[in-house]
Design an enzyme around this catalytic site. Structure first.
Site, short mmCIF file in Angstrom:
data_model
loop_
_atom_site.label_atom_id
_atom_site.label_comp_id
_atom_site.label_asym_id
_atom_site.label_seq_id
_atom_site.Cartn_x
_atom_site.Cartn_y
_atom_site.Cartn_z
N GLY A 183 0.64 -1.20 0.14
CA GLY A 183 0.04 -0.07 -0.01
C GLY A 183 0.77 1.06 0.06
N GLN A 184 2.19 1.39 -0.03
CA GLN A 184 2.98 2.31 -0.07
C GLN A 184 2.50 3.36 -1.08
OE1 GLN A 184 5.00 2.69 2.31
NE2 GLN A 184 4.73 0.26 3.04
N LYS A 185 2.77 4.52 -1.15
CA LYS A 185 2.27 5.57 -2.01
C LYS A 185 2.71 5.05 -3.57
CE LYS A 185 1.50 10.35 -0.71
NZ LYS A 185 2.07 11.16 -0.10
N LEU A 216 3.61 2.33 -4.86
CA LEU A 216 3.07 0.95 -5.39
C LEU A 216 1.74 1.25 -5.72
CD1 LEU A 216 4.50 -1.54 -2.83
CD2 LEU A 216 5.24 -1.16 -5.08
#
Lengths: 184, 361
Positions: A69-71, A73
């Site tokens: 969920g990292q920005k 990604l």
């Protein structure tokens, strides 16, 4: 009867369900997946990419896709939309500062054409920690009541204790099954 | 085979054999031949019946598959689907002329047939091309809204409301409309956890185990502050810290840091995520792997803060003391494995801060 029909019939017999698990980073997606699958949850690192698990549950074959969920990604999320039966949106119930982000990301997902038929389950995770926002509060803050386009449910859960994970997954399977597997 | 012997046909056959035997009073051998012949006839007859039965089954099977194939064609689906659709539309247009008393039943009937259509579609999805499925879905949802609109039209919902209050609400709405972003922002940030420090400057802040053990702690918008958390929180969120020093006891799950600069963080935890942070130092104990994203000038060293009670707090948090990947950081903006990310570096061993107490005082 074409080959496609035969394939579709086979899929129907096997009762395969494809679930896509998304949410902001630090929400607990991987922890939910591993806990549900009965694996160790103490050694989980932030997801650099994605995890897939195929598990049998109630005679259904669940393919659960857990994408980081990292920005950086999030722009890749759309690569996983195709033929998704159910979307599991995980919220960090402690992360009050990013609820706004969380709401926006979910809203843009719900406008996706390829997710149009998918059932939406919102997990308000980390309910084991005192002071976590209740699922009711998150429902209001994210304005879930306004969702008309999808079947949805929000349920408070804890990936650490396992509370309500089964209930949530059972609901989403039931909802999907009532749409797809009406033959049986 | 035994079952067949009991059938009337065979009984009759065996009877005739006996009769003929007594009448002719033929030698034993010819009687035996005769019996054999009769048996042949019987078994032939049996075989014939069996064949007939099988061909009957085959015929039925073929018929069934033919009708199934007929029902599994796009044309069949379209005609049936349209029939239903037209029926519902007709039912809808008649609604205006129906008695109010019967209207509810009428609407129930309509939604029931719509449900039937939906089920029919679901059953047919396996042989229909996706385009047809989409068209049908659109048709169904259109019908659904039509029914809903008609229903709302004919049964306007009675809303309970004070008329004077309604005006206030609408004027409030207007204010909200003019300042949508501010309102949203306020809503989210006001709701910070009880266990927090926010909007402070030039202060030394401390929290102890009674307050923070197994809870989540939030630090937001601090400037030039020193924060010490003596305890084992469950999770810590930090946002917009400027020129601060933050010390925490062992955090059992994750620490989340965003938009900080010129800070020093000294902390043990299971997961550490650092976002949009500049020029800061981290003395950490991480049992999984720490990650950075959109950061620059962040440096890492091993956790080395000590205070009385730290051991107990480690026990409460359940963190493993033997595993520490403080020097193994994942940078989400630097996926090349052969060259080191320019965004982070390790603090040279000689430059580790040895005693924090002196530094702080």
């Amino acid at each position: 009867m074409g080959l496609l029909t035969i394939l579709k019939k086979m899929k129907q017999k096997e009762k395969e369900v494809r679930l896509l698990m998304l949410g902001l980073d630090n929400a607990g997606k991987t922890t939910i997946l591993k806990k549900f699958n009965g694996e160790d949850i103490d050694t989980i690192s932030p997801t650099l990419g994605f995890n897939i698990k195929t598990l049998e549950h109630r005679s259904f074959k669940l393919n659960i896709w857990d994408v980081g969920g990292q920005k950086s990604l999030r722009s890749y999320w759309r690569n996983y939309f195709e033929s998704t039966d159910g979307l599991i949106w995980v919220v960090d119930s402690l992360d009050r500062l990013r609820l706004q982000d969380c709401k926006q990301e979910l809203q843009s997902l719900l406008q996706e054409e390829r997710l149009a038929g998918a059932t939406l389950l919102v997990f308000a995770n980390k309910q084991d920690i005192p002071g976590a926002l209740t699922s009711e509060a998150i429902k209001e803050a994210m304005e879930l009541e306004n969702i008309q386009t999808h079947h949805w449910l929000i349920i408070g859960c804890s990936a650490v204790t396992g509370q309500n994970l089964l209930e949530g997954i059972d609901w989403i399977i039931d909802d999907i099954a009532s749409r797809i597997f009406t033959m049986d | 085979m035994y079952k067949n012997i009991n059938t009337p046909g065979i009984l009759a056959a065996s009877k005739t054999t006996m009769d003929s035997g007594t009448k002719l009073s033929a030698p034993a051998t010819s009687t035996a031949l005769d019996v054999e012949g009769k048996w042949n006839i019987v078994s032939e007859r049996l075989q014939k019946r069996e064949d007939e039965r099988l061909s009957e089954i085959q015929k039925k099977k073929e018929q069934k598959s033919e009708t199934a194939a007929l029902q599994e064609s796009t044309n069949f689906f379209n005609t049936e689907f349209n029939k239903e659709k037209v029926a519902i539309e007709a039912g809808l247009s008649e609604c205006d002329r129906v008695d109010k008393a019967n209207l509810i039943d009428r609407f129930d009937l309509l939604s029931l047939s719509l449900q039937k259509m939906q089920k029919f579609l679901a059953e047919s999805t396996m042989f229909l091309p996706p385009y047809e499925v989409r068209l049908a879905q659109e048709a169904i949802s259109k019908l659904q809204t039509q029914i809903q609109e008609k229903r709302d039209d004919l049964f306007p919902k009675k809303r309970f409301a004070f008329k004077s209050k309604k005006k206030v609400a609408s004027s409030e709405k207007q204010i909200a409309k003019t300042l949508p972003e501010n309102v949203c922002r306020e809503k989210v940030e006001v709701a910070l956890t009880n266990c927090k420090y926010e909007d402070l400057k030039d202060q030394s802040l401390e929290k102890f185990e009674d307050e923070i053990n197994n809870r989540d702690v939030a630090l937001a918008r601090l400037e030039n502050c020193t924060v010490k958390l003596y305890g084992a929180p469950s999770a810590v969120h930090m946002n917009k810290l400027n020129n601060c020093r933050v010390f925490t006891g062992p955090v059992s799950s994750s620490i989340f840091i965003t938009e900080c600069q010129d800070c020093v963080f000294v902390l043990p935890c299971q997961q550490l995520r650092i976002h949009t942070t500049k020029n800061s130092q981290f003395y950490i104990h991480v049992t999984s792997r720490a990650i950075i994203e959109d950061c620059s000038g962040v440096k890492f060293g091993p956790f080395n803060w000590k205070y009385p009670g730290l051991n107990d707090h480690y026990k409460i948090s359940g963190l493993s003391r033997s595993k520490n990947s403080w020097n193994d950081i994942d940078d989400f903006n630097w996926l090349a494995s052969d060259t080191h990310s320019p965004n982070w570096s390790l603090i040279p061993e000689g430059e580790f801060v040895k005693s924090w107490d002196e530094q702080i005082c």
